[in-house]
Design a protein around this motif. Structure first.
Motif, PDB file in Angstrom:
ATOM      1  N   LEU A 113      46.711 -35.401  36.057  1.00 27.31           N
ATOM      2  CA  LEU A 113      45.974 -35.427  34.793  1.00 27.31           C
ATOM      3  C   LEU A 113      46.240 -34.201  33.925  1.00 27.31           C
ATOM      4  CD1 LEU A 113      42.627 -36.629  36.395  1.00 27.31           C
ATOM      5  CD2 LEU A 113      44.256 -38.048  35.132  1.00 27.31           C
ATOM      6  N   ASN A 114      47.045 -33.276  34.454  1.00 27.69           N
ATOM      7  CA  ASN A 114      47.438 -32.061  33.737  1.00 27.69           C
ATOM      8  C   ASN A 114      46.267 -31.103  33.519  1.00 27.69           C
ATOM      9  OD1 ASN A 114      50.213 -32.646  33.519  1.00 27.69           O
ATOM     10  ND2 ASN A 114      49.786 -34.051  31.817  1.00 27.69           N
ATOM     11  N   GLY A 115      45.662 -30.734  34.643  1.00 32.26           N
ATOM     12  CA  GLY A 115      44.615 -29.720  34.611  1.00 32.26           C
ATOM     13  C   GLY A 115      44.857 -28.684  35.688  1.00 32.26           C
ATOM     14  N   GLU A 116      44.349 -27.485  35.475  1.00 33.71           N
ATOM     15  CA  GLU A 116      44.427 -26.450  36.494  1.00 33.71           C
ATOM     16  C   GLU A 116      43.104 -25.698  36.549  1.00 33.71           C
ATOM     17  OE1 GLU A 116      47.722 -23.955  35.404  1.00 33.71           O
ATOM     18  OE2 GLU A 116      46.510 -22.754  34.012  1.00 33.71           O
ATOM     19  N   ILE A 117      42.677 -25.377  37.747  1.00 32.24           N
ATOM     20  CA  ILE A 117      41.414 -24.652  37.909  1.00 32.24           C
ATOM     21  C   ILE A 117      41.593 -23.221  37.405  1.00 32.24           C
ATOM     22  CG2 ILE A 117      39.753 -23.747  39.574  1.00 32.24           C
ATOM     23  CD1 ILE A 117      40.270 -26.248  41.271  1.00 32.24           C
ATOM     24  N   SER A 118      40.777 -22.858  36.427  1.00 37.47           N
ATOM     25  CA  SER A 118      40.871 -21.507  35.856  1.00 37.47           C
ATOM     26  C   SER A 118      39.813 -20.574  36.420  1.00 37.47           C
ATOM     27  CB  SER A 118      40.738 -21.566  34.330  1.00 37.47           C
ATOM     28  OG  SER A 118      39.502 -22.153  33.944  1.00 37.47           O
ATOM     29  N   ASP A 119      38.724 -21.152  36.953  1.00 39.19           N
ATOM     30  CA  ASP A 119      37.679 -20.309  37.530  1.00 39.19           C
ATOM     31  C   ASP A 119      36.754 -21.158  38.396  1.00 39.19           C
ATOM     32  OD1 ASP A 119      36.190 -18.044  38.074  1.00 39.19           O
ATOM     33  OD2 ASP A 119      35.094 -18.064  36.177  1.00 39.19           O
TER      34      ASP A 119
END
Length: 250
Positions: free
Chosen positions: A203-209
């Motif tokens: 889905l083109n997401g990355e955990i940033s925090d």
């Protein structure tokens, strides 16, 4: 005979005092007027709960901590910048959307739910509190994401709706590239994060925090997971509910 949800309602003074004390304990400033607005929300929710099942939590102190402050635990001024557009997917009784709209009236909040009766209740809250920064939207997440609402919000939030891989498929299509999906999660958040690798990549997401949360008066540990959208979500997503259920992105 007393109805299940026919419970006593705290006075405004009692509520406001407790709300401000617990907010201070949590580390979020709260004005007297904000606390009064939360009181109006609390009273209307308890009264409406007598005939419309909104929540099983009706004790005043639990409402403050488990609903109001828990909802505000995701507030981050670095992400929720003034004027940010936010869609609260599966808002239910308005959590976290209404508390966020009360707390920061610069946020442009859309409360999204599939049950019209709940949205009618939320419209009454919006009118009573003059939340001009808040509106409601009726529909199903897997449908409206394929229409004009796709990739049109800076932020999507969701609380107590689904496990993270499924939740990501429902919410990420609404978020602009560079925006954030914010998931409010319970004690098994690490397990859900561990099973979300495929969904994040697809889905083109990355955990940033990942912000661990300890609410006042409670012993359990929760977390708020911030996911940044890195590119457009493929048009096929979200899929139909049966397909998601039978073949989740795990």
């Amino acid at each position: 005979m007393k109805e299940k949800y026919d419970v006593p309602i705290a006075s405004e003074a009692e509520f406001v005092s407790y709300m401000m004390d617990q907010m201070a304990s949590f580390g979020l400033p709260c004005t007297n007027q904000q606390a009064k607005d939360f009181y109006v929300y609390y009273v209307h929710m308890i009264e409406t709960n007598k005939f419309l099942n909104l929540t099983g939590i009706t004790d005043m102190q639990e409402v403050v901590v488990k609903h109001m402050i828990d909802s505000l635990s995701c507030y981050d001024s670095a992400v929720m910048k003034p004027g940010s557009t936010l869609i609260d997917v599966g808002t239910g009784a308005g959590f976290p959307g209404i508390p966020l709209a009360i707390y920061d009236r610069t946020l442009q909040v859309t409360l999204f739910d599939s049950l019209k009766k709940r949205l009618t209740f939320l419209d009454e809250i919006i009118d009573t509190l003059n939340l001009t920064n808040c509106t409601t939207l009726h529909g199903r997440a897997e449908d409206l994401a394929h229409q004009s609402f796709r990739e049109s919000f800076d932020i999507a939030t969701s609380r107590a709706v689904a496990r993270l891989p499924i939740l990501l498929e429902w919410t990420m299509p609404y978020v602009k590239v560079g925006g954030h999906m914010i998931a409010l999660k319970g004690a098994i958040y690490e397990e859900e994060i561990n099973e979300s690798g495929k969904a994040l990549k697809t889905l083109n997401g990355e955990i940033s925090d990942i912000k661990k949360i300890n609410l006042p008066t409670l012993d359990d540990t929760r977390a708020v997971v911030y996911i940044k959208k890195t590119a457009k979500t493929p048009k096929i997503y979200p899929r139909k509910p049966k397909v998601i259920k039978d073949n989740p992105l795990v």
